[in-house]
Design a protein around this motif. Structure first.
Motif, PDB file in Angstrom:
ATOM      1  N   LEU A 237     -50.368  29.673 -33.338  1.00 53.28           N
ATOM      2  CA  LEU A 237     -49.125  29.710 -34.105  1.00 53.28           C
ATOM      3  C   LEU A 237     -48.831  28.399 -34.815  1.00 53.28           C
ATOM      4  O   LEU A 237     -48.502  28.383 -36.005  1.00 53.28           O
ATOM      5  N   PHE A 238     -48.956  27.285 -34.081  1.00 49.89           N
ATOM      6  CA  PHE A 238     -48.457  26.015 -34.598  1.00 49.89           C
ATOM      7  C   PHE A 238     -49.529  25.108 -35.191  1.00 49.89           C
ATOM      8  O   PHE A 238     -49.209  24.100 -35.811  1.00 49.89           O
ATOM      9  N   LEU A 239     -50.802  25.450 -35.021  1.00 46.52           N
ATOM     10  CA  LEU A 239     -51.870  24.686 -35.651  1.00 46.52           C
ATOM     11  C   LEU A 239     -52.537  25.461 -36.783  1.00 46.52           C
ATOM     12  O   LEU A 239     -53.571  25.044 -37.300  1.00 46.52           O
ATOM     13  N   SER A 240     -51.926  26.592 -37.153  1.00 49.07           N
ATOM     14  CA  SER A 240     -52.504  27.444 -38.188  1.00 49.07           C
ATOM     15  C   SER A 240     -51.642  27.531 -39.440  1.00 49.07           C
ATOM     16  O   SER A 240     -52.062  28.104 -40.441  1.00 49.07           O
TER      17      SER A 240
ATOM     18  N   MET B 130     -51.946  12.675 -23.071  1.00 47.37           N
ATOM     19  CA  MET B 130     -51.112  13.827 -23.421  1.00 47.37           C
ATOM     20  C   MET B 130     -49.772  13.371 -23.990  1.00 47.37           C
ATOM     21  O   MET B 130     -49.270  13.942 -24.964  1.00 47.37           O
ATOM     22  N   LEU B 131     -49.180  12.351 -23.363  1.00 50.61           N
ATOM     23  CA  LEU B 131     -47.879  11.869 -23.811  1.00 50.61           C
ATOM     24  C   LEU B 131     -47.971  11.287 -25.221  1.00 50.61           C
ATOM     25  O   LEU B 131     -47.069  11.515 -26.045  1.00 50.61           O
ATOM     26  N   LYS B 132     -49.044  10.564 -25.530  1.00 53.99           N
ATOM     27  CA  LYS B 132     -49.207  10.010 -26.880  1.00 53.99           C
ATOM     28  C   LYS B 132     -49.269  11.119 -27.928  1.00 53.99           C
ATOM     29  O   LYS B 132     -48.630  11.036 -28.983  1.00 53.99           O
ATOM     30  N   VAL B 133     -50.035  12.161 -27.647  1.00 48.81           N
ATOM     31  CA  VAL B 133     -50.158  13.262 -28.605  1.00 48.81           C
ATOM     32  C   VAL B 133     -48.847  14.033 -28.703  1.00 48.81           C
ATOM     33  O   VAL B 133     -48.408  14.408 -29.788  1.00 48.81           O
ATOM     34  N   ARG B 134     -48.197  14.237 -27.546  1.00 49.33           N
ATOM     35  CA  ARG B 134     -46.904  14.932 -27.554  1.00 49.33           C
ATOM     36  C   ARG B 134     -45.879  14.165 -28.386  1.00 49.33           C
ATOM     37  O   ARG B 134     -45.114  14.757 -29.163  1.00 49.33           O
ATOM     38  N   ASN B 135     -45.858  12.848 -28.262  1.00 53.50           N
ATOM     39  CA  ASN B 135     -44.920  12.041 -29.040  1.00 53.50           C
ATOM     40  C   ASN B 135     -45.231  12.120 -30.534  1.00 53.50           C
ATOM     41  O   ASN B 135     -44.316  12.119 -31.368  1.00 53.50           O
ATOM     42  N   TYR B 136     -46.523  12.195 -30.882  1.00 51.69           N
ATOM     43  CA  TYR B 136     -46.907  12.358 -32.295  1.00 51.69           C
ATOM     44  C   TYR B 136     -46.451  13.727 -32.811  1.00 51.69           C
ATOM     45  O   TYR B 136     -45.957  13.857 -33.931  1.00 51.69           O
ATOM     46  N   ILE B 137     -46.623  14.759 -31.968  1.00 51.79           N
ATOM     47  CA  ILE B 137     -46.166  16.102 -32.351  1.00 51.79           C
ATOM     48  C   ILE B 137     -44.664  16.085 -32.611  1.00 51.79           C
ATOM     49  O   ILE B 137     -44.179  16.648 -33.605  1.00 51.79           O
ATOM     50  N   MET B 138     -43.892  15.453 -31.717  1.00 44.24           N
ATOM     51  CA  MET B 138     -42.452  15.371 -31.894  1.00 44.24           C
ATOM     52  C   MET B 138     -42.103  14.613 -33.172  1.00 44.24           C
ATOM     53  O   MET B 138     -41.197  14.990 -33.921  1.00 44.24           O
ATOM     54  N   TRP B 139     -42.849  13.554 -33.480  1.00 50.89           N
ATOM     55  CA  TRP B 139     -42.578  12.717 -34.647  1.00 50.89           C
ATOM     56  C   TRP B 139     -42.762  13.501 -35.941  1.00 50.89           C
ATOM     57  O   TRP B 139     -41.889  13.501 -36.820  1.00 50.89           O
TER      58      TRP B 139
ATOM     59  N   VAL C 240     -52.134  16.835 -41.622  1.00 49.22           N
ATOM     60  CA  VAL C 240     -51.420  16.624 -40.357  1.00 49.22           C
ATOM     61  C   VAL C 240     -51.927  17.604 -39.304  1.00 49.22           C
ATOM     62  O   VAL C 240     -52.163  17.233 -38.155  1.00 49.22           O
ATOM     63  N   LEU C 241     -52.090  18.865 -39.708  1.00 52.94           N
ATOM     64  CA  LEU C 241     -52.632  19.866 -38.779  1.00 52.94           C
ATOM     65  C   LEU C 241     -54.037  19.483 -38.336  1.00 52.94           C
ATOM     66  O   LEU C 241     -54.395  19.632 -37.160  1.00 52.94           O
ATOM     67  N   GLY C 242     -54.835  18.980 -39.269  1.00 47.64           N
ATOM     68  CA  GLY C 242     -56.194  18.558 -38.931  1.00 47.64           C
ATOM     69  C   GLY C 242     -56.199  17.422 -37.921  1.00 47.64           C
ATOM     70  O   GLY C 242     -57.007  17.419 -36.985  1.00 47.64           O
ATOM     71  N   LYS C 243     -55.279  16.473 -38.106  1.00 48.35           N
ATOM     72  CA  LYS C 243     -55.199  15.357 -37.160  1.00 48.35           C
ATOM     73  C   LYS C 243     -54.747  15.840 -35.793  1.00 48.35           C
ATOM     74  O   LYS C 243     -55.275  15.378 -34.763  1.00 48.35           O
ATOM     75  N   LEU C 244     -53.803  16.783 -35.755  1.00 37.22           N
ATOM     76  CA  LEU C 244     -53.342  17.329 -34.476  1.00 37.22           C
ATOM     77  C   LEU C 244     -54.470  18.025 -33.732  1.00 37.22           C
ATOM     78  O   LEU C 244     -54.624  17.860 -32.524  1.00 37.22           O
TER      79      LEU C 244
END
Length: 380
Positions: A139-142, A327-336, A369-373
Motif C-alpha cells: 500500500l505505502f511503497l507502491s 528500525m528507529l532511524k528508518v521509522r523516523n525518516y518515514i515520519m519525516w 523517496v519511495l525508492g529510498k524507503l
C-alpha cells in the motif's frame, strides 16, 4: 575507624514502624482477588456464550487470557465443558510489528498450542494477517496510499488491523452461530480520559450478569480486568506459571513456565501495546483497534506519533541497539517524509466534481523517496 552511633527507636521518636512484607502480601492478595473476580465473571458468561479472547499478547491481554484459560479449565473440571468445547483466541499480525513483540507472540502461541494439547483443550486460535495486496509495503511503497501520519489519515490502522480483525470476528461469529462474547484487555486505569468516558456511559457498572441478561448482539463485549491497576496486572503476570518470576501468595496456571520475556520487553520499552480487535466496550470512544500513543510498542513503521518513545527506550539497551536502532532511524525518516508535502508528487486519482475534470492532488510520495524507503527497509 570512627564508631557509628545508632539511635534506639522507641515511642518517643514519633517514628511509625510497619511490616513491609505484610503490606506487599496484602497488595498481591488484592490483585489476585480481582483476578478471581474476572475468572468468575468469565465462567458465568461462558456457560451461555463462547468467549473469544482478543489478544495482542501485551500485559493486559495476557492477564485477560490467563483469566479465560483458568475459567475454561475450571469449567472442564466441573463438567460444564469437555474436550470438544472450544477455547477461542484471536490475534492480528500486521506484518510490520515491533520485532520484540513479534518474537514474543511467536513464542507464546507455540507454548499456548502445546499447553492446550497437554490439557486436552480444544484451542481455536485465529491469527489474522492482511492479504498481500493490503500489506504495508504493497500500500505505502507502491503509491497507492500516502503514509499515515498524525496530520493525514488512519488508513494503516483501518486496513492492517480493524478490517482484518473484523473479518476474523465475523468468521468466529458465523462459526459459532453468533453466540459469542469478545473479551478485551481494556482497563479503567489506562488513562484518565478513558476512565471518564467509561464512567459516563455506565460501563464501570456493567457486570457479567448484565451482559448475560442483555440479549443484544451489539453489546457482547466484556472487559474482565477493567478494575485492575498496573500494579495488579504486573502482580498477576509475575506470579503466573509453574516457575513464576516472583513468589506470590497465590498460584495461577499458565501456558508458559513464566512470563519473563514479556516482563523484559516492557522493562526495555515504554509501557503499553496497541489494541487488536475491531470491537470496543461501551463508553470507550477511542478508535476501535486504533493505535496507541507514542509510548506504545506497535508497528515499527508507525508514523502516527512524532516521537517513538518506546523505540527510543529500546535503543538505549546494548542488546537492542543494532536492530531497534536501525528500525528507529528508518521509522523516523518515514515520519519525516510523511509530514512534508515537498516529498510528494501530484497524482490524478480524483475528480473535481465542480468542473468534472481530473484533479491532480499531492497524495503520493515521489518515486525517488519511495525508492529510498525500499532500499532502507530492505537493509533493516
Amino acid at each position: 575507624m570512627d564508631a557509628i552511633n545508632f539511635i534506639q527507636l522507641d515511642s518517643s521518636n514519633d517514628v511509625q514502624v510497619f511490616d513491609a512484607s505484610s503490606l506487599l502480601s496484602n497488595a498481591q492478595t488484592e490483585s489476585y482477588d480481582l483476578f478471581r473476580s474476572a475468572v468468575d465473571d468469565i465462567k458465568a458468561i461462558r456457560r451461555k456464550y463462547i468467549t473469544v479472547a482478543a489478544v495482542s499478547m501485551g500485559k493486559d491481554s495476557t492477564v485477560s487470557l490467563l483469566a479465560n484459560i483458568t475459567a475454561h479449565i475450571e469449567l472442564m473440571k466441573e463438567g460444564v465443558l469437555d474436550s470438544s468445547s472450544p477455547l477461542v483466541v484471536s490475534h492480528i499480525n500486521t506484518m510490520v510489528e515491533n520485532h520484540l513483540m513479534q518474537m514474543l507472540c511467536n513464542l507464546e502461541f507455540k507454548r499456548l498450542r502445546e499447553f492446550c494439547d497437554s490439557k486436552g483443550i480444544n484451542l481455536d486460535l485465529r491469527i489474522g494477517t492482511p492479504p498481500l495486496a493490503k500489506q504495508w509495503s504493497s500500500l505505502f511503497l507502491s503509491g497507492l496510499k500516502i503514509i499515515s501520519s498524525a496530520r493525514t489519515n488512519n488508513d494503516c490502522s483501518v486496513i492492517l488491523k480493524i478490517d482484518n480483525a473484523s473479518q476474523i470476528e465475523k468468521a468466529i461469529e458465523r462459526d459459532y452461530n453468533g453466540q459469542v462474547v469478545t473479551l478485551l484487555g481494556s482497563r479503567m486505569s489506562e488513562s484518565v480520559a478513558r476512565s471518564h468516558k467509561m464512567r459516563r456511559a455506565g460501563t464501570d457498572k456493567l457486570t457479567a450478569q448484565d451482559l448475560i441478561l442483555n440479549d443484544n448482539p451489539e453489546n457482547r463485549v466484556f472487559a474482565p480486568i477493567m478494575d485492575m491497576t498496573d500494579e495488579d496486572v504486573w502482580n498477576i503476570i509475575r506470579g503466573a506459571g509453574s516457575q513464576p518470576i516472583s513468589d506470590m501468595p497465590f498460584t495461577i496456571e499458565s501456558w508458559a513456565v513464566n512470563h519473563r520475556l514479556l516482563n523484559i520487553i516492557y522493562a526495555d520499552s515504554k509501557d503499553g501495546s496497541c489494541a487488536y480487535s475491531a470491537k470496543r466496550i461501551k463508553g470507550d470512544k477511542s478508535s476501535a483497534g486504533g493505535c496507541g500513543g507514542s509510548a506504545r510498542t506497535g508497528c515499527y513503521t508507525c508514523a502516527k506519533a512524532v516521537t517513538d518513545k518506546s523505540g527510543e527506550e529500546q535503543v538505549k539497551k546494548p542488546r537492542h541497539a543494532a536492530i531497534a536502532g536501525n528500525m528507529l532511524k528508518v521509522r523516523n525518516y518515514i515520519m519525516w517524509v510523511a509530514q512534508d508535502i515537498k516529498y510528494r508528487t501530484f497524482h490524478s486519482r480524483a475528480v473535481d466534481h465542480t468542473t468534472g475534470a481530473v484533479a491532480l492532488q499531492p497524495n503520493v510520495l515521489r518515486a525517488e523517496v519511495l525508492g529510498k524507503l525500499i532500499w532502507l527497509l530492505s537493509q533493516v
